[in-house]
Scaffold this motif. Structure first.
Motif, mmCIF file in Angstrom:
data_model
loop_
_atom_site.group_PDB
_atom_site.id
_atom_site.type_symbol
_atom_site.label_atom_id
_atom_site.label_comp_id
_atom_site.label_asym_id
_atom_site.label_seq_id
_atom_site.Cartn_x
_atom_site.Cartn_y
_atom_site.Cartn_z
ATOM 1 N N LYS A 42 12.976 16.555 82.667
ATOM 2 C CA LYS A 42 13.096 15.229 82.027
ATOM 3 C C LYS A 42 11.809 14.843 81.300
ATOM 4 O O LYS A 42 11.852 14.411 80.156
ATOM 5 C CB LYS A 42 13.423 14.162 83.085
ATOM 6 C CG LYS A 42 14.621 14.495 83.945
ATOM 7 C CD LYS A 42 14.897 13.406 84.962
ATOM 8 C CE LYS A 42 13.788 13.208 85.991
ATOM 9 N NZ LYS A 42 13.584 14.327 86.909
ATOM 10 N N SER A 43 10.676 15.020 81.974
ATOM 11 C CA SER A 43 9.401 14.668 81.328
ATOM 12 C C SER A 43 9.164 15.549 80.115
ATOM 13 O O SER A 43 8.720 15.079 79.068
ATOM 14 C CB SER A 43 8.235 14.852 82.300
ATOM 15 O OG SER A 43 8.362 13.983 83.381
ATOM 16 N N THR A 44 9.453 16.825 80.264
ATOM 17 C CA THR A 44 9.250 17.762 79.167
ATOM 18 C C THR A 44 10.081 17.361 77.956
ATOM 19 O O THR A 44 9.600 17.373 76.818
ATOM 20 C CB THR A 44 9.590 19.191 79.615
ATOM 21 O OG1 THR A 44 8.918 19.454 80.848
ATOM 22 C CG2 THR A 44 9.172 20.204 78.575
ATOM 23 N N PHE A 79 10.009 6.223 77.594
ATOM 24 C CA PHE A 79 9.466 5.821 78.902
ATOM 25 C C PHE A 79 9.641 6.980 79.858
ATOM 26 O O PHE A 79 10.757 7.422 80.090
ATOM 27 C CB PHE A 79 10.225 4.612 79.465
ATOM 28 C CG PHE A 79 10.063 3.342 78.681
ATOM 29 C CD1 PHE A 79 10.840 3.108 77.554
ATOM 30 C CD2 PHE A 79 9.148 2.372 79.077
ATOM 31 C CE1 PHE A 79 10.706 1.921 76.826
ATOM 32 C CE2 PHE A 79 9.008 1.187 78.361
ATOM 33 C CZ PHE A 79 9.778 0.961 77.237
ATOM 34 N N ASP A 80 8.525 7.495 80.412
ATOM 35 C CA ASP A 80 8.648 8.583 81.393
ATOM 36 C C ASP A 80 8.363 8.034 82.795
ATOM 37 O O ASP A 80 7.207 7.884 83.172
ATOM 38 C CB ASP A 80 7.672 9.718 81.047
ATOM 39 C CG ASP A 80 7.879 10.931 81.955
ATOM 40 O OD1 ASP A 80 8.856 10.935 82.739
ATOM 41 O OD2 ASP A 80 7.054 11.869 81.874
ATOM 42 N N GLU A 81 9.391 7.742 83.512
ATOM 43 C CA GLU A 81 9.287 7.179 84.863
ATOM 44 C C GLU A 81 8.252 6.053 84.934
ATOM 45 O O GLU A 81 7.274 6.135 85.692
ATOM 46 C CB GLU A 81 8.940 8.279 85.877
ATOM 47 C CG GLU A 81 9.959 9.403 85.850
ATOM 48 C CD GLU A 81 10.013 10.165 87.163
ATOM 49 O OE1 GLU A 81 9.770 9.555 88.218
ATOM 50 O OE2 GLU A 81 10.311 11.370 87.127
ATOM 51 N N PRO A 82 8.489 4.982 84.167
ATOM 52 C CA PRO A 82 7.468 3.930 84.062
ATOM 53 C C PRO A 82 7.228 3.165 85.365
ATOM 54 O O PRO A 82 6.196 2.517 85.499
ATOM 55 C CB PRO A 82 8.039 2.998 82.992
ATOM 56 C CG PRO A 82 9.508 3.230 83.022
ATOM 57 C CD PRO A 82 9.679 4.683 83.344
HETATM 58 MG MG LIG Z 1 8.687 13.895 85.221
#
Ligand SMILES: [Mg+2]
Ligand SMILES: Nc1ncnc2c1ncn2[C@@H]1O[C@H](COP(=O)(O)OP(=O)(O)OP(=O)(O)O)[C@@H](O)[C@H]1O
Lengths: 276, 220
Positions: free
Chosen positions: A74-76, A194-197
């Motif tokens: 997901k982050s990637t 938004f990455d796991e804000p």
């Molecule tokens: Mg991540």
């Protein structure tokens, strides 16, 4: 000390809703077609195949929530969209233009894509106000006075105007993350990532950040949000994308996804997070 | 004791000391400014997104850092004039010290940059800052604090390295003792005075380091 009250949060929410309408309207309808488009995107870290033939199109004004187990990519995916992570094959198009490889054109593209990180990443040696004005002044070449004025109104919207002259380390996590959102919005981005804000926040501060994000979604900002906050996914997302092992396994509107997940992976994942 | 002070006062000995140390200071200041600049540039190359620049920076450091300083001097002072370039020993010494010290400055800069969390640079890039802006506005200002002590060590080492220029006909402080022993002054006394001279030169550097460390300790 937790200086934030419920009253403070509702105020933040109310003011956010008021001001960005003009920005959102200016952003919408610049071109036809999806704002963000990924076609056949593949990415490896060494032998690890982190993104597998990912296809994803995000329309203007759409809010897409990405969920999935840890390590699913997901982050990637999020970072590939503004090229903080390069891809091995496939195509990513933003606002009708393929992502530039490096240099000034890439910088220009990044200025149009706001990014909010799990660990806030506020500039530690600059005050909150300077964090918000630095991009507009140095990248957008705005006049410092104008940038400052707009930054103050953004800080007002996210409810931390009174913290403007403090350094990031002096703020609570929730305040820092709201400052980081203000910093991204100050660039007048066309889309926000938004990455796991809220993952790094104490539970009582999650709400204040989600309120700001919900208001932003309501104003028509195009958003791609990696989160485990199912409440946010349910009431703010237009679409939920479920990722596992680098693949987009399934996508649907939030009601449908949470009520009738089709894939076993999604069923399994939902049963795990919902039993907690 | 009279002998000891006589080293400074006999004849024009004071003049010799003064000239020697003046040359040392000039050599030091010029080479310090140049090597800090070149070292910064090399350090920036080592973290740049351009692979050829990164390779150049790494190659420079690996070659220069592993070459004895006397060889760098010998190359510039004996070999370069053979190529038909006629330069004086003093500028050659400046160049030799700069070329050599820059490699060490580069490594200090690079390790300083590595102390700054990667998220800082990423956030700056995500705002659309260019490589130069990311480095100049976000990363280096946060890196300097950790760079000050090792940079001072590099500069103090360079100050002492200036004495190598004596072997290549630059009359600086390191040349004083040969000069003096020709005049029959006691070697031990001369050496002590030269050492005292260097200690006096190093003091402002140490004070400057303290000042910088204190100044940057508060901001943040
Ligand atoms: Mg991540
Ligand atoms: N820079 C990197 N180098 C090597 N492997 C990496 C790197 N970044 C991520 N990975 C690996 O790639 C995979 C996907 O990582 P990613 O961070 O995209 O997952 P994620 O879905 O965001 O997980 P999480 O929910 O834990 O944040 C993981 O197995 C991770 O260990």
């Amino acid at each position: 000390m937790r200086p934030f009250t419920v009253a403070g949060m509702t105020e933040a929410k109310g003011t956010v809703a008021g001001v960005t309408e003009a920005d959102a309207a200016a952003g919408a309808g610049v071109g036809a077609g999806p704002l963000v488009q990924l076609e056949g995107v593949n990415k490896h870290f060494g032998h690890l195949h982190v993104l597998r033939d990912v296809d994803l199109a995000v329309a203007r004004g759409e809010v897409v929530v990405v969920i999935g187990p840890s390590g699913s990519g997901k982050s990637t995916l999020c970072r590939a969209i503004n090229r903080l992570e390069t891809i091995d094959s496939g195509r990513i198009v933003f606002d009708g233009q393929p992502l530039p490889a490096e240099g000034r054109s890439l910088a220009r593209l990044r200025a149009d894509v706001g990014m909010v990180f799990q660990s806030f990443n506020l500039f530690a040696h600059r005050t909150i106000l300077q964090n918000v004005t630095l991009g507009p002044i140095k990248v957008r070449k705005e006049k410092p006075a104008e940038a400052r004025e707009r930054a103050m109104s953004l800080l007002e919207r996210v409810g931390i105007a009174s913290q403007a002259d403090k350094y990031p380390a002096q703020l609570s996590g929730g305040q820092q993350q709201r400052a980081a959102i203000a910093r991204a919005l100050a660039m007048r981005p066309k889309a926000m990532l938004f990455d796991e804000p809220t993952s790094a926040l104490d539970p009582e501060m999650v709400g204040e950040v989600l309120d700001v994000m919900t208001a932003l979604a309501g104003e028509g900002m195009t958003m791609i949000v990696v989160t485990h906050e199912m409440g946010f996914a349910r009431h703010a997302a237009n679409r939920v994308v479920f990722m596992a092992d680098g693949q987009l396994v399934e996508q649907a509107g939030p009601e449908e996804f949470f009520a009738n997940p089709r894939s076993d992976r999604a069923k399994d994942f939902l049963s795990k997070i919902l039993t907690h | 004791m009279g002998d000891f002070f006589g080293v400074l006062t006999n004849g024009n000995n004071g003049r010799v000391f003064l000239d020697g140390f003046t040359n040392t200071v000039e050599l030091f200041v010029i080479a310090a400014l140049c090597s800090l600049t070149l070292g910064m540039l090399l350090g920036a190359m080592r973290v740049s997104p351009v692979p050829t620049l990164r390779a150049f920076g790494a190659g420079y450091v690996n070659i220069v850092r592993n070459t004895p300083l006397t060889l760098v001097f010998a190359f510039l002072i004996f070999a370069v004039p053979k190529l038909g370039l006629n330069i004086n020993p003093f500028p050659s010494a400046c160049v030799a010290l700069t070329v050599y010290t820059a490699a060490f400055v580069c490594e200090v800069v690079r390790s300083g940059i590595n102390t700054v969390p990667t998220g800082q640079g990423e956030a700056a890039r995500a705002l659309g800052m260019t490589f130069g802006q990311v480095l100049g506005l976000i990363v280096l200002p946060q890196a300097v604090r950790s760079m000050v002590p090792p940079l001072m060590s590099v500069l103090i080492a360079m100050l002492k390295n200036t004495t190598i220029a004596a072997g290549f006909s630059v009359l600086e402080a390191g040349a004083i003792q040969d000069y003096m022993s020709e005049r029959g002054e006691p070697r031990f006394g001369v050496l002590l005075w030269v050492t005292i001279g260097f200690l006096i030169l190093i003091l402002p550097l140490v004070a400057f380091q303290r000042y910088l460390e204190r100044k940057w300790a508060v901001a943040r």
